[in-house]
Motif scaffolding. Structure first.
Motif, PDB file in Angstrom:
ATOM      1  N   LYS A 191       3.869   5.730  -5.592  1.00 20.47           N
ATOM      2  CA  LYS A 191       3.808   5.658  -7.058  1.00 20.47           C
ATOM      3  C   LYS A 191       2.814   6.692  -7.588  1.00 20.47           C
ATOM      4  O   LYS A 191       3.093   7.399  -8.561  1.00 20.47           O
ATOM      5  CB  LYS A 191       3.383   4.260  -7.514  1.00 20.47           C
ATOM      6  CG  LYS A 191       4.475   3.219  -7.485  1.00 20.47           C
ATOM      7  CD  LYS A 191       3.943   1.828  -7.732  1.00 20.47           C
ATOM      8  CE  LYS A 191       3.434   1.622  -9.137  1.00 20.47           C
ATOM      9  NZ  LYS A 191       3.073   0.200  -9.385  1.00 20.47           N
ATOM     10  N   ASP A 192       1.667   6.774  -6.932  1.00 17.02           N
ATOM     11  CA  ASP A 192       0.647   7.743  -7.328  1.00 17.02           C
ATOM     12  C   ASP A 192       1.148   9.176  -7.138  1.00 17.02           C
ATOM     13  O   ASP A 192       0.895  10.059  -7.971  1.00 17.02           O
ATOM     14  CB  ASP A 192      -0.638   7.538  -6.526  1.00 17.02           C
ATOM     15  CG  ASP A 192      -1.352   6.243  -6.897  1.00 17.02           C
ATOM     16  OD1 ASP A 192      -1.064   5.685  -7.976  1.00 17.02           O
ATOM     17  OD2 ASP A 192      -2.186   5.777  -6.087  1.00 17.02           O
ATOM     18  N   CYS A 200       6.976  -1.387  -7.898  1.00 19.12           N
ATOM     19  CA  CYS A 200       6.814  -2.139  -6.659  1.00 19.12           C
ATOM     20  C   CYS A 200       7.429  -3.518  -6.850  1.00 19.12           C
ATOM     21  O   CYS A 200       7.036  -4.262  -7.757  1.00 19.12           O
ATOM     22  CB  CYS A 200       5.336  -2.269  -6.319  1.00 19.12           C
ATOM     23  SG  CYS A 200       5.034  -3.183  -4.782  1.00 19.12           S
ATOM     24  N   GLU A 258       2.413   1.714  -3.477  1.00 26.84           N
ATOM     25  CA  GLU A 258       1.395   2.171  -4.437  1.00 26.84           C
ATOM     26  C   GLU A 258       1.055   3.647  -4.205  1.00 26.84           C
ATOM     27  O   GLU A 258       0.846   4.405  -5.157  1.00 26.84           O
ATOM     28  CB  GLU A 258       0.132   1.310  -4.321  1.00 26.84           C
ATOM     29  CG  GLU A 258       0.289  -0.090  -4.870  1.00 26.84           C
ATOM     30  CD  GLU A 258       0.715  -0.115  -6.335  1.00 26.84           C
ATOM     31  OE1 GLU A 258       0.166   0.660  -7.135  1.00 26.84           O
ATOM     32  OE2 GLU A 258       1.613  -0.911  -6.674  1.00 26.84           O
ATOM     33  N   ASN A 318       0.827  -1.210   0.000  1.00 24.17           N
ATOM     34  CA  ASN A 318       0.000   0.000   0.000  1.00 24.17           C
ATOM     35  C   ASN A 318       0.864   1.263   0.000  1.00 24.17           C
ATOM     36  O   ASN A 318       0.559   2.240  -0.702  1.00 24.17           O
ATOM     37  CB  ASN A 318      -0.931   0.011   1.205  1.00 24.17           C
ATOM     38  CG  ASN A 318      -2.017  -1.049   1.113  1.00 24.17           C
ATOM     39  OD1 ASN A 318      -2.347  -1.516   0.027  1.00 24.17           O
ATOM     40  ND2 ASN A 318      -2.567  -1.448   2.254  1.00 24.17           N
ATOM     41  N   LYS A 371       0.870  -8.377  -7.565  1.00 23.13           N
ATOM     42  CA  LYS A 371       1.094  -7.030  -7.029  1.00 23.13           C
ATOM     43  C   LYS A 371       2.483  -6.492  -7.369  1.00 23.13           C
ATOM     44  O   LYS A 371       2.805  -5.350  -7.036  1.00 23.13           O
ATOM     45  CB  LYS A 371       0.919  -7.044  -5.504  1.00 23.13           C
ATOM     46  CG  LYS A 371      -0.473  -7.449  -5.065  1.00 23.13           C
ATOM     47  CD  LYS A 371      -0.601  -7.449  -3.552  1.00 23.13           C
ATOM     48  CE  LYS A 371      -2.001  -7.869  -3.120  1.00 23.13           C
ATOM     49  NZ  LYS A 371      -2.162  -7.854  -1.641  1.00 23.13           N
TER      50      LYS A 371
END
Length: 277
Positions: free
Chosen positions: A76-77, A87, A73, A70, A111
């Motif tokens: 990354k955003d 990831c 991610e 999490n 993932k």
């Protein structure tokens, strides 16, 4: 390669690393002119494997996995369109735990954007020793196996096993620090070359279409003082047209970029994506 990419970066989720934030790693990479990186935290070890290092801190806990995914991610955003972040995990190959490792990869593989397969643990005399934990642990291996040469032989045989093991569709596409056995080489010198073992591994890497972790961490280790792998291995890899992915193996933000200026950076590639089933 015109763009600088770091394909081997740890994180605050590493139990033997630092608490430096994911953002601090990214900002240091941007400052040094990198255009992307892969967070490759040490994957949790198999539940029934007993970590042989004193603090049992070789990999993150299974309970931390979702939090790690999490967090990556989310960052990354945050940097989307400005800096590439993948990831990943650094997955240990542990002789005798192939089924558990495959089951783990089957569970989490969807993932992952990227991953590294590494050998840290050597199986001998019905026990395991962490090869790179300390000069003392390496010496234990030398005593148990009879010579420095035998440690190198066992290490490279284990690396080869990692390549030929059936670890499923999400088996990592990159082999980690192939010459990690050299970490303490200035104290434990090798009298007989193990080059034939290394070239056999490279042939298998080429056959499977994998890449190599061109790891700068060895350059800052006082008993190593060279990249993993050294130049002659890089020449052999280049002759086979094996992709080389720079990895700082940073366990702190200040470790980003370590050893990069000592590598043949013109040979570097970008990471290959994991296959998707």
């Amino acid at each position: 390669m015109s763009e600088k990419y770091d394909g081997h970066v740890h994180s605050p989720f590493c139990p033997h690393g630092t608490s430096d934030s994911l953002e601090s790693y990214v900002e240091k990479a941007i400052k040094l002119g990198f255009t992307g990186l892969t967070f490759t935290e040490h994957a949790p070890l198999p539940a029934n494997f007993i970590d042989p290092v004193p603090l049992n801190d070789s990999g993150m806990s299974h309970q931390q996995l979702d939090e790690y995914f999490n967090a990556v991610e989310k960052i990354k955003d945050s940097y989307h369109g400005k800096f590439e972040i993948k990831c990943g995990l650094e997955v240990d190959y542990i002789e005798g735990f192939e089924e558990e490792t495959r089951a783990f990869l089957d569970k989490v593989g969807s993932k992952l954007d990227d991953a590294i397969l590494s050998v840290h643990f050597i199986h001998h005399n019905n026990q395991y020793t962490c090869l790179d934990y300390s000069p003392e642990s390496f010496e234990e291996l030398v005593n148990a196996l009879g010579s420095v040469e035998n440690v190198h032989k066992k290490y490279y045989e284990t690396v080869y096993r990692s390549l030929t093991a059936d670890l499923g569709d999400y088996k990592p596409k990159r082999l980690g620090h192939i010459s990690l056995v050299n970490k303490f080489q200035k104290k434990f010198q090798l009298d007989i070359s193990s080059s034939h073992l290394v070239t056999t591994i490279l042939d298998e890497v080429k056959k499977q279409g994998l890449s190599l972790d061109y790891n700068g961490a060895g350059t800052v280790k006082p008993l190593c003082k060279e990249p993993y792998p050294p130049s002659w291995v890089i020449e052999e890899a280049e002759s086979r047209k094996i992709p080389l992915i720079y990895g700082s193996d940073a366990h702190s933000s200040k470790g980003i970029g370590q050893g990069f200026d000592q590598l043949s950076s013109t040979l570097l590639s970008s990471p290959l994506p994991l296959s998707r089933s």
